[in-house]
Design an enzyme around this catalytic site. Structure first.
Site, mmCIF file in Angstrom:
data_model
loop_
_atom_site.group_PDB
_atom_site.id
_atom_site.type_symbol
_atom_site.label_atom_id
_atom_site.label_comp_id
_atom_site.label_asym_id
_atom_site.label_seq_id
_atom_site.Cartn_x
_atom_site.Cartn_y
_atom_site.Cartn_z
ATOM 1 N N SER A 33 -33.462 -14.588 -0.754
ATOM 2 C CA SER A 33 -32.593 -13.412 -0.961
ATOM 3 C C SER A 33 -32.996 -12.353 0.066
ATOM 4 O O SER A 33 -34.080 -12.410 0.642
ATOM 5 C CB SER A 33 -32.799 -12.826 -2.358
ATOM 6 O OG SER A 33 -32.521 -13.779 -3.334
HETATM 7 C C1 SAM Z 1 -32.080 -16.393 -5.052
HETATM 8 S S1 SAM Z 1 -33.200 -17.690 -5.324
HETATM 9 C C2 SAM Z 1 -34.725 -16.857 -5.574
HETATM 10 C C3 SAM Z 1 -35.205 -16.075 -4.382
HETATM 11 C C4 SAM Z 1 -36.663 -15.714 -4.462
HETATM 12 N N1 SAM Z 1 -36.887 -14.642 -5.376
HETATM 13 C C5 SAM Z 1 -37.236 -15.417 -3.089
HETATM 14 O O1 SAM Z 1 -37.885 -14.398 -2.915
HETATM 15 O O2 SAM Z 1 -37.041 -16.260 -2.213
HETATM 16 C C6 SAM Z 1 -32.781 -18.201 -6.955
HETATM 17 C C7 SAM Z 1 -33.626 -19.337 -7.465
HETATM 18 O O3 SAM Z 1 -33.347 -19.509 -8.855
HETATM 19 C C8 SAM Z 1 -33.590 -20.869 -9.148
HETATM 20 N N2 SAM Z 1 -33.012 -21.212 -10.456
HETATM 21 C C9 SAM Z 1 -31.725 -21.483 -10.782
HETATM 22 N N3 SAM Z 1 -31.631 -21.781 -12.093
HETATM 23 C C10 SAM Z 1 -32.887 -21.684 -12.598
HETATM 24 C C11 SAM Z 1 -33.432 -21.879 -13.891
HETATM 25 N N4 SAM Z 1 -32.684 -22.256 -14.929
HETATM 26 N N5 SAM Z 1 -34.754 -21.695 -14.047
HETATM 27 C C12 SAM Z 1 -35.548 -21.336 -13.007
HETATM 28 N N6 SAM Z 1 -35.078 -21.147 -11.757
HETATM 29 C C13 SAM Z 1 -33.765 -21.317 -11.562
HETATM 30 C C14 SAM Z 1 -32.975 -21.600 -7.958
HETATM 31 O O4 SAM Z 1 -33.499 -22.915 -7.835
HETATM 32 C C15 SAM Z 1 -33.373 -20.677 -6.804
HETATM 33 O O5 SAM Z 1 -34.550 -21.111 -6.195
#
Ligand code: SAM
Length: 350
Positions: A33
């Site tokens: 992000s």
């Molecule tokens: C926008 S990314 C996170 C970015 C992160 N904070 C960074 O600094 O790079 C969103 C993440 O949420 C994860 N995600 C989606 N559904 C999820 C769930 N049910 N439980 C945990 N993680 C999940 C995805 O695999 C993805 O890696």
């Protein structure tokens, strides 16, 4: 004028973003992000040294490193992601870069990680339909929660809330901020055009592209078939019609008003491309508009839906064209203990 960085600004200066967000070949990893969004939401969280933080959506591990910098050696960050390759990669990088008081776990973030709670702060980078009961159960007495969440029950209508916990009650602050993160899904996803929840009618177009509709009127068994044929008609015979929004109207303000007032027939849709749309649908018509500029409406069927969108624009203008700053969240607990969040207009304008 020079501004003195706050604790989050100092953390952003100290953490090597590229070490987390770039692969060995220098490419950004897909789950990254923007730094501005990450630091804005972490500021909302108000992390203090010594806090125990639960993070949902480890992704690159960059936000985990920032949180760890803020919690310091007396605190901890427990970070969850559904994708084992991400938690493995981030766990390795966090320890290699000296963020010892972190742990990355593979699992569905909706369930939290009860074994390491209670948590003083909970932050999510992926959008749940409702704020999960598990987060509330694992939160410390006066915890803060910052999370994107669905605010209408229709797909893609997301906003970020900051909420305090008070004796198990989730009390959102009075404002909603615009913000959208990938939908939370307990399953590993390999495509992004079809959200894991909120879709009421689906048609698969050429090259397997999904055309979907999300609207409350579609939520009966009988209306589903009507919705599927409407989605197929949108794929096959839709035409462009002049937008009811003028160049000086703010489409995002109109969107904010729609998600707060939720008029009958309100619909979100994907018309075979990543840019989803909002508008009106009925069994015999649809009129949908993208959220960028005064783009044309995509219409199909009778004029009923285009007329409805025209009337909504008039009603929005008559109320002074309120935008995101006029929105507030309303929270209600469900029988399963999760919290539904809805956008509402903070004050009626004349
Ligand atoms: C926008 S990314 C996170 C970015 C992160 N904070 C960074 O600094 O790079 C969103 C993440 O949420 C994860 N995600 C989606 N559904 C999820 C769930 N049910 N439980 C945990 N993680 C999940 C995805 O695999 C993805 O890696």
């Amino acid at each position: 004028m020079t501004t003195i960085p706050d604790a989050v600004g100092l953390a952003a200066a100290a953490v090597d973003e590229d070490a987390f967000t770039r692969n060995d070949d220098g490419e950004l990893i897909a789950q990254t992000s923007s730094q501005a969004i990450i630091t804005t939401m972490i500021r909302e969280l108000g992390v203090e040294p010594g806090d125990a933080v639960l993070e949902i959506g480890t992704g690159s591990g960059y936000s985990t490193a920032l949180l760890s910098h803020l919690t310091g050696p007396t605190g901890s960050v427990t970070s969850l992601d559904v994708m084992p390759e991400l938690t493995g990669r981030a766990g390795h990088l966090l320890h290699a870069n000296g963020y010892a008081h972190t742990r990355t776990l593979t699992g569905d973030g909706a369930k939290g990680a009860p074994e390491f709670g209670p948590y003083d702060k909970i932050i999510a980078w992926t959008t749940p339909e409702t704020v999960p009961q598990a987060w509330i159960a694992q939160a410390a007495a006066a915890a803060t929660v910052v999370t994107p969440v669905n605010v209408t029950g229709l797909s893609k209508t997301y906003a970020v809330i900051t909420a305090a916990l008070d004796h198990g009650e989730l009390i959102p602050e009075s404002r909603l901020t615009r913000g959208s993160f990938v939908e939370m899904s307990g399953q590993i996803r390999t495509q992004w055009l079809l959200p894991p929840y909120g879709i009421d009618a689906l048609h698969t177009g050429p090259n397997d592209t999904p055309w979907w509709l999300s609207s409350h009127w579609l939520r009966t068994q009988e209306s589903r078939a009507l919705g599927e044929s409407l989605a197929a008609r949108l794929a096959a015979e839709a035409s462009a019609s002049t937008s009811p929004l003028a160049l000086d109207d703010d489409p995002l303000g109109f969107y904010a008003w729609l998600i707060a007032t939720r008029p009958d027939g309100l619909t979100t849709a994907c018309l075979g491309s990543p840019a989803w749309q909002i508008g009106h649908s009925s069994p015999h018509s649809a009129a949908l508009i993208p959220l960028a500029g005064a783009e044309p409406l995509t219409v199909v069927g009778t004029p009923a839906s285009a007329d409805a969108v025209d009337a909504w624009v008039e009603a929005w203008r008559a109320q002074g064209s309120p935008g995101w700053s006029a929105l507030k969240p309303e929270a209600a607990q469900q029988p399963d203990g999760s919290w539904v969040i809805r956008a509402a207009l903070a004050q009626a304008r004349s």
